[in-house]
Design a protein around this motif. Structure first.
Motif, PDB file in Angstrom:
ATOM      1  N   ASN A   1       1.357 129.426  67.329  1.00  0.00           N
ATOM      2  CA  ASN A   1       1.480 130.131  66.060  1.00  0.00           C
ATOM      3  C   ASN A   1       2.208 129.250  65.038  1.00  0.00           C
ATOM      4  O   ASN A   1       2.792 129.752  64.092  1.00  0.00           O
ATOM      5  N   ALA A   2       2.192 127.948  65.253  1.00  0.00           N
ATOM      6  CA  ALA A   2       2.939 127.043  64.384  1.00  0.00           C
ATOM      7  C   ALA A   2       2.309 126.927  63.010  1.00  0.00           C
ATOM      8  O   ALA A   2       3.004 126.783  62.010  1.00  0.00           O
ATOM      9  N   PHE A   3       0.970 126.989  62.945  1.00  0.00           N
ATOM     10  CA  PHE A   3       0.287 126.889  61.665  1.00  0.00           C
ATOM     11  C   PHE A   3       0.220 128.263  61.019  1.00  0.00           C
ATOM     12  O   PHE A   3      -0.830 128.882  60.926  1.00  0.00           O
ATOM     13  N   SER A   4       1.377 128.733  60.598  1.00  0.00           N
ATOM     14  CA  SER A   4       1.484 130.026  59.939  1.00  0.00           C
ATOM     15  C   SER A   4       2.630 129.963  58.940  1.00  0.00           C
ATOM     16  O   SER A   4       3.344 128.969  58.842  1.00  0.00           O
ATOM     17  N   GLU A   5       2.786 131.036  58.214  1.00  0.00           N
ATOM     18  CA  GLU A   5       3.888 131.116  57.254  1.00  0.00           C
ATOM     19  C   GLU A   5       5.247 131.089  57.952  1.00  0.00           C
ATOM     20  O   GLU A   5       6.249 130.687  57.364  1.00  0.00           O
ATOM     21  N   LEU A   6       5.277 131.525  59.196  1.00  0.00           N
ATOM     22  CA  LEU A   6       6.535 131.494  59.952  1.00  0.00           C
ATOM     23  C   LEU A   6       7.027 130.062  60.130  1.00  0.00           C
ATOM     24  O   LEU A   6       8.215 129.785  60.018  1.00  0.00           O
ATOM     25  N   GLY A   7       6.104 129.150  60.418  1.00  0.00           N
ATOM     26  CA  GLY A   7       6.472 127.739  60.556  1.00  0.00           C
ATOM     27  C   GLY A   7       6.960 127.157  59.236  1.00  0.00           C
ATOM     28  O   GLY A   7       7.922 126.391  59.199  1.00  0.00           O
ATOM     29  N   VAL A   8       6.299 127.546  58.142  1.00  0.00           N
ATOM     30  CA  VAL A   8       6.719 127.074  56.813  1.00  0.00           C
ATOM     31  C   VAL A   8       8.122 127.579  56.503  1.00  0.00           C
ATOM     32  O   VAL A   8       8.966 126.831  55.995  1.00  0.00           O
ATOM     33  N   GLU A   9       8.385 128.846  56.832  1.00  0.00           N
ATOM     34  CA  GLU A   9       9.708 129.418  56.584  1.00  0.00           C
ATOM     35  C   GLU A   9      10.783 128.717  57.411  1.00  0.00           C
ATOM     36  O   GLU A   9      11.883 128.454  56.913  1.00  0.00           O
ATOM     37  N   SER A  10      10.490 128.435  58.668  1.00  0.00           N
ATOM     38  CA  SER A  10      11.466 127.747  59.515  1.00  0.00           C
ATOM     39  C   SER A  10      11.782 126.363  58.971  1.00  0.00           C
ATOM     40  O   SER A  10      12.946 125.953  58.917  1.00  0.00           O
ATOM     41  N   LEU A  11      10.757 125.641  58.564  1.00  0.00           N
ATOM     42  CA  LEU A  11      10.990 124.312  57.983  1.00  0.00           C
ATOM     43  C   LEU A  11      11.774 124.408  56.686  1.00  0.00           C
ATOM     44  O   LEU A  11      12.628 123.560  56.401  1.00  0.00           O
ATOM     45  N   ASN A  12      11.510 125.451  55.896  1.00  0.00           N
ATOM     46  CA  ASN A  12      12.275 125.640  54.664  1.00  0.00           C
ATOM     47  C   ASN A  12      13.746 125.905  54.968  1.00  0.00           C
ATOM     48  O   ASN A  12      14.634 125.370  54.298  1.00  0.00           O
ATOM     49  N   HIS A  13      14.015 126.702  55.989  1.00  0.00           N
ATOM     50  CA  HIS A  13      15.404 126.977  56.375  1.00  0.00           C
ATOM     51  C   HIS A  13      16.103 125.702  56.855  1.00  0.00           C
ATOM     52  O   HIS A  13      17.277 125.475  56.535  1.00  0.00           O
ATOM     53  N   ILE A  14      15.386 124.889  57.626  1.00  0.00           N
ATOM     54  CA  ILE A  14      15.964 123.630  58.101  1.00  0.00           C
ATOM     55  C   ILE A  14      16.277 122.721  56.916  1.00  0.00           C
ATOM     56  O   ILE A  14      17.348 122.107  56.850  1.00  0.00           O
ATOM     57  N   LYS A  15      15.358 122.658  55.959  1.00  0.00           N
ATOM     58  CA  LYS A  15      15.575 121.846  54.764  1.00  0.00           C
ATOM     59  C   LYS A  15      16.796 122.349  53.981  1.00  0.00           C
ATOM     60  O   LYS A  15      17.652 121.557  53.574  1.00  0.00           O
ATOM     61  N   GLN A  16      16.896 123.651  53.808  1.00  0.00           N
ATOM     62  CA  GLN A  16      18.025 124.221  53.071  1.00  0.00           C
ATOM     63  C   GLN A  16      19.342 124.000  53.807  1.00  0.00           C
ATOM     64  O   GLN A  16      20.381 123.763  53.170  1.00  0.00           O
ATOM     65  N   CYS A  17      19.332 124.070  55.118  1.00  0.00           N
ATOM     66  CA  CYS A  17      20.547 123.808  55.892  1.00  0.00           C
ATOM     67  C   CYS A  17      20.985 122.358  55.733  1.00  0.00           C
ATOM     68  O   CYS A  17      22.182 122.076  55.603  1.00  0.00           O
ATOM     69  N   GLY A  18      20.035 121.429  55.736  1.00  0.00           N
ATOM     70  CA  GLY A  18      20.365 120.024  55.508  1.00  0.00           C
ATOM     71  C   GLY A  18      20.985 119.816  54.142  1.00  0.00           C
ATOM     72  O   GLY A  18      21.985 119.108  53.991  1.00  0.00           O
ATOM     73  N   ILE A  19      20.419 120.453  53.127  1.00  0.00           N
ATOM     74  CA  ILE A  19      20.964 120.350  51.777  1.00  0.00           C
ATOM     75  C   ILE A  19      22.360 120.969  51.723  1.00  0.00           C
ATOM     76  O   ILE A  19      23.267 120.433  51.089  1.00  0.00           O
ATOM     77  N   GLY A  20      22.541 122.087  52.429  1.00  0.00           N
ATOM     78  CA  GLY A  20      23.857 122.726  52.474  1.00  0.00           C
ATOM     79  C   GLY A  20      24.908 121.829  53.109  1.00  0.00           C
ATOM     80  O   GLY A  20      26.041 121.737  52.625  1.00  0.00           O
ATOM     81  N   ILE A  21      24.541 121.148  54.179  1.00  0.00           N
ATOM     82  CA  ILE A  21      25.476 120.224  54.829  1.00  0.00           C
ATOM     83  C   ILE A  21      25.829 119.083  53.888  1.00  0.00           C
ATOM     84  O   ILE A  21      27.003 118.696  53.766  1.00  0.00           O
ATOM     85  N   ILE A  22      24.841 118.550  53.190  1.00  0.00           N
ATOM     86  CA  ILE A  22      25.093 117.466  52.226  1.00  0.00           C
ATOM     87  C   ILE A  22      26.055 117.931  51.150  1.00  0.00           C
ATOM     88  O   ILE A  22      27.013 117.221  50.812  1.00  0.00           O
ATOM     89  N   ILE A  23      25.821 119.105  50.610  1.00  0.00           N
ATOM     90  CA  ILE A  23      26.682 119.625  49.543  1.00  0.00           C
ATOM     91  C   ILE A  23      28.103 119.857  50.059  1.00  0.00           C
ATOM     92  O   ILE A  23      29.083 119.481  49.395  1.00  0.00           O
ATOM     93  N   LEU A  24      28.232 120.478  51.225  1.00  0.00           N
ATOM     94  CA  LEU A  24      29.564 120.769  51.759  1.00  0.00           C
ATOM     95  C   LEU A  24      30.353 119.490  52.034  1.00  0.00           C
ATOM     96  O   LEU A  24      31.537 119.397  51.687  1.00  0.00           O
ATOM     97  N   TYR A  25      29.711 118.498  52.647  1.00  0.00           N
ATOM     98  CA  TYR A  25      30.421 117.243  52.904  1.00  0.00           C
ATOM     99  C   TYR A  25      30.707 116.490  51.610  1.00  0.00           C
ATOM    100  O   TYR A  25      31.746 115.841  51.489  1.00  0.00           O
ATOM    101  N   GLY A  26      29.795 116.585  50.645  1.00  0.00           N
ATOM    102  CA  GLY A  26      30.043 115.958  49.346  1.00  0.00           C
ATOM    103  C   GLY A  26      31.247 116.569  48.653  1.00  0.00           C
ATOM    104  O   GLY A  26      32.104 115.850  48.120  1.00  0.00           O
TER     105      GLY A  26
END
Length: 158
Positions: free
Chosen positions: A78-103
């Motif tokens: 079920n990877a080729f679904s909106e659920l996969g897109v949402e998970s990748l978006n959350h991972i991307k946002q978490c990475g950005i959050g870590i960058i901002i917090l450490y910055g």
């Protein structure tokens, strides 16, 4: 064979999560105490820095959880679904959050004139890793969106 690869990745995520959790529970307090003994003039920073590092682990663990969910989607085909897109978006946002917090942490320590070069190197490494993961997740997210669009177009034409 596919199941073995996915199970290996799941185990790797769990091992990474448990290792970081153990470091946070046991390693960081010991390191903070040791640093305070070596440099007692910076003892007032012990708990603020410790709390700040604990705060930065929140998006890290969220990203690990989203990665685990993504592996479950792949396992259930079920990877080729909106659920996969949402998970990748959350991972991307978490990475950005870590960058901002450490910055923010680096800027605050820089203004306090307590930014040790070792702390700068460690923080820069974490920022670079989070940036790499965030960019990779963004690229995968765009690829997955494109694949979903092509799939939906093909479904409509048939």
């Amino acid at each position: 064979m596919k199941g073995a690869k996915i199970n290996f990745l799941k185990v790797a995520i769990v091992i990474i999560g448990v290792t970081i959790l153990l470091l946070c529970v046991f390693g960081l307090p010991w390191l903070a105490e040791y640093s305070t003994e070596i440099n007692p003039e910076y003892g007032y920073l012990k708990y603020p820095i410790l709390i700040w590092i604990y705060i930065t682990t929140i998006p890290f663990f969220v990203a690990l959880f989203e990665g685990f969910k993504l592996l479950k989607y792949i396992e259930s085909e079920n990877a080729f679904s909106e659920l996969g897109v949402e998970s990748l978006n959350h991972i991307k946002q978490c990475g950005i959050g870590i960058i901002i917090l450490y910055g923010i942490g680096l800027v605050i320590l820089g203004f306090q004139n307590v930014l040790h070069p070792t702390m700068l190197i460690i923080a820069a490494t974490i920022i670079f890793a989070a940036l790499s993961i965030s960019l990779f997740a963004a690229v995968l997210q765009e690829l997955l969106k494109t694949a979903l669009e092509i799939k939906s177009e093909n479904d409509l034409t048939v």
